[in-house]
Structure formats: structure tokens, C-alpha cells
Scaffold this active site. Structure first.
Site, mmCIF file in Angstrom:
data_model
loop_
_atom_site.group_PDB
_atom_site.id
_atom_site.type_symbol
_atom_site.label_atom_id
_atom_site.label_comp_id
_atom_site.label_asym_id
_atom_site.label_seq_id
_atom_site.Cartn_x
_atom_site.Cartn_y
_atom_site.Cartn_z
ATOM 1 N N ASP A 83 0.850 -1.190 0.000
ATOM 2 C CA ASP A 83 0.000 0.000 0.000
ATOM 3 C C ASP A 83 0.893 1.250 0.000
ATOM 4 O OD1 ASP A 83 -2.383 1.435 0.181
ATOM 5 O OD2 ASP A 83 -2.472 1.318 2.370
ATOM 6 N N ASP A 105 2.955 5.036 -5.453
ATOM 7 C CA ASP A 105 2.198 6.280 -5.311
ATOM 8 C C ASP A 105 3.088 7.443 -5.709
ATOM 9 O OD1 ASP A 105 0.735 8.449 -4.686
ATOM 10 O OD2 ASP A 105 0.277 7.885 -2.622
ATOM 11 N N GLY A 187 -8.205 7.790 7.163
ATOM 12 C CA GLY A 187 -8.536 8.032 8.564
ATOM 13 C C GLY A 187 -10.029 8.155 8.811
ATOM 14 N N GLY A 221 -9.164 5.618 0.813
ATOM 15 C CA GLY A 221 -9.908 6.325 1.852
ATOM 16 C C GLY A 221 -11.365 5.916 1.872
ATOM 17 N N SER A 223 -13.130 3.786 3.889
ATOM 18 C CA SER A 223 -13.821 3.292 5.077
ATOM 19 C C SER A 223 -15.133 4.037 5.238
ATOM 20 C CB SER A 223 -12.951 3.474 6.326
ATOM 21 O OG SER A 223 -12.007 2.419 6.405
ATOM 22 N N VAL A 264 -9.719 -0.242 2.460
ATOM 23 C CA VAL A 264 -10.349 -0.099 3.778
ATOM 24 C C VAL A 264 -9.333 -0.438 4.870
ATOM 25 C CG1 VAL A 264 -12.148 -0.987 5.314
ATOM 26 C CG2 VAL A 264 -12.638 -0.680 2.875
ATOM 27 N N ASP A 265 -8.965 0.551 5.626
ATOM 28 C CA ASP A 265 -8.090 0.338 6.781
ATOM 29 C C ASP A 265 -8.795 0.774 8.065
ATOM 30 O OD1 ASP A 265 -6.063 0.044 8.600
ATOM 31 O OD2 ASP A 265 -4.726 1.528 7.735
ATOM 32 N N THR A 266 -9.305 2.011 8.047
ATOM 33 C CA THR A 266 -9.873 2.597 9.264
ATOM 34 C C THR A 266 -11.014 1.759 9.858
ATOM 35 O OG1 THR A 266 -9.201 4.801 8.566
ATOM 36 C CG2 THR A 266 -11.008 4.675 10.161
#
Ligand code: G3H
Ligand code: 13P
Ligand code: ZN
EC number: 4.1.2.13
Length: 339
Positions: A83, A105, A187, A221, A223, A264-266
Site C-alpha cells: 500500500d 504512489d 482516517g 480512503g 472506510s 479499507v483500513d480505518t
């Protein structure tokens, strides 16, 4: 099943008209929760590690965990993805380790903060594509910048992807997947109010997909930051402020317009924190760490399984041993997006 490349997985997703969640990991419980969810919903999955995750867990540990995952769940096709690679070197070390996909990136310079020029982005991405493709590894590039700064990473400035430039970028770099900037950020605190089209530019995705119908698009971003998870955290002693994420229906709309990878991390972080806090609150005399770690794994599993159904991934574990989509709809009570 051995790890598969991102390209294989996303080509299959495009054929099936669904999206695949790319879930971040840092430790064993998080990975186990993801893999259990994938097995339960018969979903292919992308597991991704940031530079921070590689540093936290250590490269050898992280890779060994992935090998264990493929051995434990042989029916789940899984991609191991870098990532937000910040340089060709980060991507090369990931590839040497055994990652099957990398994100270069190039929207930011190597410091992960300064916005790069378009030509710099093209050059650095092309370099990684040449290196990676020679080794059977897929590459995701990014054009435009996300909002927000997390752990010192990010420019803090939203620059929506220019659809015309996206056509040129894909042609010149040969990327397998393109991350687009549509107003989201990493976040929990993405928007100051429920997002409308002033701040969440889904029309940009539609226009890019119109110009590049064969390119797999990536939403970062993404989430959804459910209020239910924030409520659970706060009810168990946390003090999070209300927050607005990306509504699942908007992601489903993106999936209908070429979005194939959904980062999806948050949501996983929130779920694990809710699980841990509840375990501490409910069993204050408990001192076996397995008790709260199990709760984090279970919470991760639940949120990931829900997303797999919502993104339409459920039942598509390679279209190999499909669990019926109707069964998944019944179990989770959420609609499966139309292809
Ligand atoms: O790229 C953003 C992800 O949320 C990873 O975050 O760098 O704190 O691991 P991290
Ligand atoms: P969230 O912070 O919305 O989960 O985004 C994760 C992401 O884009 C990782 O690259
Ligand atoms: Zn991201």
C-alpha cells in the site's frame, strides 16, 4: 492456493461486475479476521501492508503470516499488496519479499508529503511497472491527491483526478490499476458533514470509466466509519468525535462504474479497537491477552465479512466454490450491488 496477482483478481472482478476490498494488516489477528471473513463469505481478497505495517511487524513476520494464511485457507484467492509505495526501492523490496502487487504512489514525492509533478509521477510509475511486470507482479498507480495527513503521510491537499490526464497516464505507464482522487482521505475524519457531491466527486469516477472502460479503478480512503463502531468504542470508555466516512451506497455506485479495488483500513482499526475496549470493560479481571486479542479478531472478521457482501465479492472466491449469493444476502441482510 498460492498468492495471486492483483491483475488476475481484478480482471475476474471486472468480468463479474464486483469490487474487491483491500484490507490493511499489521498483525496476526487482523489477518486471521480477514481470512476468516473471506472463507466464510467465499470471497477473494486483497491484503495490503503499508510501509508503516512492514516496519511494525517486520518484513519476514509479515510475509510468513501471509504464507500461513494461504496454507490455512487454500480456497481463498489472495493478493499481497504494498500500500502506498513511496519509491521504486520500497516497491522492489516488497517484490523481492514475495508481494504479488505494489502501489507506486507517484502522486507524492518520496517524502510522502510533497506533491510531485505529472511528469515525475509518470516516470517513477513507468519505472516500477517495467520492474514489476518483468517479475509477474501487478502495479497500481495514483493520479491526483487524497486529502488529509495520517502518520505524517499525505499532502493534506485534495486534487481531484483529471479524467483527460488519466487517459494519458494509463497509456504512458501501463499500470494495472489506477487510484483516483475524488475527495476522500485516509482516517476516520474525512468529511465535516455527511458527504454530498460537493465533497465526494463520484462523477469523476464515472467520467474516467467512460474514457477508460478497461482500466481497473481504485478508491482509497473508503472506510465507511460506521457510527455503530464509534458508539461501541465510546460506550466502552473511548472518546471519539462523531465522524463521516464514505457511504457504502457510494462505493457500490463506484463499483458500477469501474471501481474494482476498495481500500479499507480505518473500519478495521475501529472494529478492533471496539473489540478490545469491550473485552477490557466486560472482563476487567481477565489478564490472558488472548481474551482481548480474540475479541479484536472477531470484530475484524465481522466488519470485513459485511464489506465483502456489500462490495459484491461474496461468493466469488475465484468463482471456484461459490457460496450462494442469496445465502449471503440472507445472512447479512444487505443488498448485493447489481452488476
Ligand atoms: O495508507 C493508509 C493506510 O491507512 C495505512 O496507514 O501508514 O498508518 O499503516 P499506516
Ligand atoms: P481508510 O482510512 O478510509 O480506511 O483508507 C485506507 C486506504 O486508503 C489505504 O490505502
Ligand atoms: Zn490509501
Amino acid at each position: 492456493m498460492a498468492l495471486v496477482s492483483l491483475r488476475q483478481l481484478l480482471d475476474e472482478a471486472a468480468t463479474g461486475g464486483y469490487g474487491v476490498g483491500a484490507f490493511n494488516i499489521n498483525n496476526m489477528e487482523q489477518l486471521q479476521g480477514i481470512m476468516e471473513a473471506a472463507a466464510e463469505t467465499a470471497s477473494p481478497v486483497i491484503v495490503q501492508a503499508s510501509r508503516g505495517a512492514r516496519k511494525y511487524a517486520g518484513d519476514r513476520f509479515l510475509y510468513a503470516l501471509m504464507v500461513a494464511a494461504t496454507e490455512t485457507w487454500p480456497d481463498v484467492p489472495v493478493v499481497l499488496h504494498q500500500d502506498h509505495g513511496n519509491s521504486p526501492e520500497t516497491c522492489a523490496t516488497a517484490i523481492e519479499l514475495g508481494f504479488t502487487s505494489v502501489m507506486m504512489d507517484g502522486s507524492l514525492r518520496e517524502d510522502g508529503k510533497t506533491i510531485s509533478t505529472y511528469e515525475e509521477n509518470v516516470a517513477v510509475t513507468r519505472e516500477v511497472v517495467d520492474f514489476a511486470h518483468a517479475r509477474g507482479v501487478s502495479v497500481e498507480g495514483e493520479l491526483g491527491t487524497l486529502g488529509g495527513i495520517e502518520d505524517g503521510v499525505g499532502s493534506g491537499e485534495v486534487n481531484l483526478t483529471d479524467p483527460e490526464q488519466a487517459e494519458d497516464f494509463v497509456a504512458r505507464t501501463g499500470v494495472d490499476a489506477l487510484a483516483v482522487a475524488i475527495g476522500t482521505s485516509h482516517g476516520a475524519y474525512k468529511f465535516s458533514r455527511a458527504p454530498d457531491k460537493e465533497v465526494l466527486a463520484m462523477d469523476v469516477i464515472e467520467e474516467i470509466h467512460r474514457r477508460l472502460p478497461d482500466t481497473h479503478l481504485v478508491m482509497h480512503g473508503s472506510s465507511s466509519v460506521p457510527a455503530s463502531l464509534i458508539d461501541r468504542i465510546n460506550a466502552a470508555g473511548g472518546s471519539m468525535k462523531p465522524a463521516f466516512g464514505v457511504p457504502v451506497e457510494e462505493i457500490q455506485q463506484g463499483i458500477r462504474h469501474g471501481v474494482r479495488k476498495v481500500n479499507v483500513d480505518t473500519d478495521g482499526r475501529l472494529a478492533m479497537t471496539a473489540g478490545a475496549r469491550e473485552a477490557f470493560r466486560d472482563d476487567p479481571a481477565e489478564f490472558d491477552p488472548r481474551h482481548f486479542l480474540k475479541a479484536t479478531r472477531q470484530a475484524m472478521r465481522e466488519v470485513v465479512a459485511e464489506r465483502m457482501v456489500q462490495f459484491g465479492t461474496a461468493g466469488h472466491a475465484g468463482d471456484y466454490s461459490p457460496a450462494s449469493l442469496e445465502e449471503m444476502t440472507k445472512r447479512y441482510g444487505v443488498p448485493i450491488p447489481a452488476a
